[in-house]
Design a protein around this motif. Sequence first.
Motif, PDB file in Angstrom:
ATOM      1  N   UNK A 244       0.871  -1.135   0.127  1.00  0.00           N
ATOM      2  CA  UNK A 244       0.023   0.060  -0.014  1.00  0.00           C
ATOM      3  C   UNK A 244       0.904   1.247  -0.030  1.00  0.00           C
ATOM      4  N   UNK A 245       0.422   2.351  -0.627  1.00  0.00           N
ATOM      5  CA  UNK A 245       1.272   3.655  -0.556  1.00  0.00           C
ATOM      6  C   UNK A 245       2.558   3.442  -1.314  1.00  0.00           C
ATOM      7  N   UNK A 246       2.444   2.625  -2.265  1.00  0.00           N
ATOM      8  CA  UNK A 246       3.840   2.631  -2.914  1.00  0.00           C
ATOM      9  C   UNK A 246       4.962   1.993  -2.331  1.00  0.00           C
ATOM     10  N   UNK A 247       4.583   1.650  -0.997  1.00  0.00           N
ATOM     11  CA  UNK A 247       6.110   0.949  -0.299  1.00  0.00           C
ATOM     12  C   UNK A 247       6.458  -0.381  -1.148  1.00  0.00           C
TER      13      UNK A 247
END
Lengths: 110, 114
Positions: free
Chosen positions: A94-97
């Motif tokens: 999630x959130x490009x992590x």
Amino acid sequence: SQQGEEDPQALSIQEGENATMNCSYKTSINNLQWYRQNSGRGLVHLILIRSNEREKHSGRLRVTLDTSKKSSSLLITASRAADTASYFCATDGSNYQLIWGAGTKLIIKP
Amino acid sequence: DTGVSQNPRHKITKRGQNVTFRCDPISEHNRLYWYRQTLGQGPEFLTYFQNEAQLEKSRLLSDRFSAERPKGSFSTLEIQRTEQGDSAMYLCASSLGGTQDTQYFGPGTRLTVL
């Protein structure tokens, strides 16, 4: 928490041989990336494979992805001393992590 | 050099002291990430910025950790009241954006807490 697990943990081969590393992950992904890390240069991006791709090549690197088995492999052909490094797979969270495995330590013997 | 830079490269501090690390991303990248890496492990995500907005900070390891990116350019990671367990490599990465978004990493800051 780590998503991926690389296998083997360590691999030692002769220069010129091929090296194969595997990565397994737990949840569904949009893409999977392979990185190399050595003490001199830090983490370097090698290749990204999308979830709808099965195989990708970049120079001496070949990456496969099997989403049904939640696994990927990295093949380095005609290994060189400079390939000595740790290799990590990373999946998108999630959130490009990026979510990482513990890596495979590859040693190329001259 | 147009890559991601981090300063300092090494930091040795005594337990209880505060430390601050700086990351300068690639100039056109609007996303910036902080990770922590301990020996023999892959990086562990800490926090993420889109421009100056910190969009994810729940993974920061404790309330002793904080990060800022005040003008959407460089970022700082601060650890207050350091503990020996904070000893690790702290990595910064930046990316341009998009759905297949390659993250480019800096060389890291190695923290040793005595």
